[in-house]
Design an enzyme around this catalytic site. Structure first.
Site, PDB file in Angstrom:
ATOM      1  N   ARG A   1       0.818  -1.212   0.000  1.00  0.00           N
ATOM      2  CA  ARG A   1       0.000   0.000   0.000  1.00  0.00           C
ATOM      3  C   ARG A   1       0.849   1.259   0.000  1.00  0.00           C
ATOM      4  O   ARG A   1       0.599   2.198  -0.760  1.00  0.00           O
ATOM      5  CB  ARG A   1      -0.971   0.007   1.179  1.00  0.00           C
ATOM      6  CG  ARG A   1      -2.041  -1.063   1.078  1.00  0.00           C
ATOM      7  CD  ARG A   1      -2.888  -1.137   2.321  1.00  0.00           C
ATOM      8  NE  ARG A   1      -2.034  -1.420   3.478  1.00  0.00           N
ATOM      9  CZ  ARG A   1      -2.240  -0.952   4.704  1.00  0.00           C
ATOM     10  NH1 ARG A   1      -3.277  -0.186   4.960  1.00  0.00           N
ATOM     11  NH2 ARG A   1      -1.425  -1.259   5.684  1.00  0.00           N
TER      12      ARG A   1
ATOM     13  N   ASN B   1      -6.196  -2.682   2.325  1.00  0.00           N
ATOM     14  CA  ASN B   1      -6.174  -4.117   2.547  1.00  0.00           C
ATOM     15  C   ASN B   1      -7.601  -4.642   2.598  1.00  0.00           C
ATOM     16  O   ASN B   1      -8.491  -3.983   3.135  1.00  0.00           O
ATOM     17  CB  ASN B   1      -5.485  -4.454   3.873  1.00  0.00           C
ATOM     18  CG  ASN B   1      -3.987  -4.327   3.801  1.00  0.00           C
ATOM     19  OD1 ASN B   1      -3.393  -4.355   2.729  1.00  0.00           O
ATOM     20  ND2 ASN B   1      -3.353  -4.190   4.942  1.00  0.00           N
TER      21      ASN B   1
END
Length: 89
Positions: free
Chosen positions: A19, A37
């Site tokens: 990320r 996520n």
């Protein structure tokens, strides 16, 4: 032309800075959106920006950062949505 895409990335993509790396790459390309996520261990990435740069980012997501092991990446163009920045959650 501005476009928006949503990508679903599968593999070893959590706990490997996926990320954060996605955020850095998106900012470098001038894109907005998010990376988050998912409960199943995958990562969802929403991208908005100039079509050429979005396509560069989508290609990057197929490999991700060094520690990631992407086994599958699905992408879908969606209705344009502008975000103020690229966030991670």
């Amino acid at each position: 032309m501005n476009v928006s895409y949503i990508a679903h990335v599968t593999g070893k993509v959590q706990g490997v800075y996926f990320r954060v790396s996605s955020q850095q790459k998106a900012i470098e390309l001038g894109l907005s959106g998010y990376a988050r996520n998912l409960a199943d261990g995958d990562v969802e990435v929403f991208l908005s920006g100039e079509e050429e740069n979005v396509k560069i980012m989508l290609a990057w997501l197929k490999d991700g950062p060094k520690r990631a092991e992407v086994t599958k990446m699905q992408q879908k163009q969606v209705e344009w949505q502008e975000h103020r920045f690229f966030s991670i959650s």
